[in-house]
Design a protein around this motif. Sequence first.
Motif, PDB file in Angstrom:
ATOM      1  N   PRO A  23       0.789  -1.240   0.000  1.00  0.00           N
ATOM      2  CA  PRO A  23       0.000   0.000   0.000  1.00  0.00           C
ATOM      3  C   PRO A  23       0.822   1.291   0.000  1.00  0.00           C
ATOM      4  N   LYS A  24       2.059   1.243   0.472  1.00  0.00           N
ATOM      5  CA  LYS A  24       2.874   2.450   0.552  1.00  0.00           C
ATOM      6  C   LYS A  24       3.658   2.641  -0.739  1.00  0.00           C
ATOM      7  N   LEU A  25       3.449   3.793  -1.387  1.00  0.00           N
ATOM      8  CA  LEU A  25       4.063   4.055  -2.685  1.00  0.00           C
ATOM      9  C   LEU A  25       5.586   3.955  -2.638  1.00  0.00           C
ATOM     10  N   LYS A  26       6.205   4.499  -1.602  1.00  0.00           N
ATOM     11  CA  LYS A  26       7.665   4.487  -1.518  1.00  0.00           C
ATOM     12  C   LYS A  26       8.206   3.058  -1.486  1.00  0.00           C
ATOM     13  N   LYS A  27       7.586   2.213  -0.658  1.00  0.00           N
ATOM     14  CA  LYS A  27       8.008   0.814  -0.578  1.00  0.00           C
ATOM     15  C   LYS A  27       7.738   0.084  -1.884  1.00  0.00           C
ATOM     16  N   ARG A  28       6.549   0.313  -2.423  1.00  0.00           N
ATOM     17  CA  ARG A  28       6.158  -0.345  -3.677  1.00  0.00           C
ATOM     18  C   ARG A  28       7.136   0.008  -4.804  1.00  0.00           C
ATOM     19  N   THR A  29       7.467   1.281  -4.889  1.00  0.00           N
ATOM     20  CA  THR A  29       8.411   1.724  -5.907  1.00  0.00           C
ATOM     21  C   THR A  29       9.770   1.068  -5.718  1.00  0.00           C
ATOM     22  N   GLN A  30      10.234   0.996  -4.479  1.00  0.00           N
ATOM     23  CA  GLN A  30      11.540   0.387  -4.218  1.00  0.00           C
ATOM     24  C   GLN A  30      11.540  -1.094  -4.546  1.00  0.00           C
ATOM     25  N   TYR A  31      10.448  -1.794  -4.220  1.00  0.00           N
ATOM     26  CA  TYR A  31      10.358  -3.215  -4.543  1.00  0.00           C
ATOM     27  C   TYR A  31      10.462  -3.441  -6.050  1.00  0.00           C
TER      28      TYR A  31
END
Length: 219
Positions: free
Chosen positions: A142-150
């Motif tokens: 759900p968190k954009l920053k984490k999703r982007t990093q993944y």
Amino acid sequence: MSKKKQERKKQAFEFFIKHQRPEEQARDPLVFYTQKEVTEYARSKALMRIQEGITKRALRILEAEPPARVLDLGMGCGFASTYLRLKHYQTVGIDINRMFLNFYDIPEINPVHADMRQFAFRPEMFDFIISISAVQWVLAEPKLKKRTQYIKNIAEICNFVLKPGGKIIMQFYPKSDEAMKEFGGIIADTDHFSGNFIIDNPDIPKKRRIFLYLEKPIH
């Protein structure tokens, strides 16, 4: 901006999702796929047929021929990897869930316990990378920053283990047009690959198949 790019930017797909998806229920495959869920999934002849059909289509898009070396990201219980092995591809599959890897005793498909966001192989080891029905678990963060990093992590690792001129195909189930384009945009921003979405049956949501096709340039 060219006319072709403008048309592509405007193009949008409607998604009709009646039921909550597994990745929306748990967001973590290790939480959702209990022994019961793994057993039901692995014994489903319908899922086996569906994934085999998607794998055949992915190979046609890749124009892959055996005995190419193929990495299967998020292999699950091995439906795609088993098909690849039977067709004489050199196959390695990874999955985050040991219960999937251990369900069928098939050492020939080289199952490896690993997370697609942080795995390691030798550089330029694979001719092709394939992923069937797995990427949506990463997109469920759900968190954009984490999703982007993944997503960036996946792109970086795939670039590292893929040979120059190698190709990637990822079939997945985005929950929206925005999620699909976000995924493709983040991959594009890494500048490692050229490629595009290939969408089968675009006007029929129930039959639609979405593939992200990528090529690594030859330097």
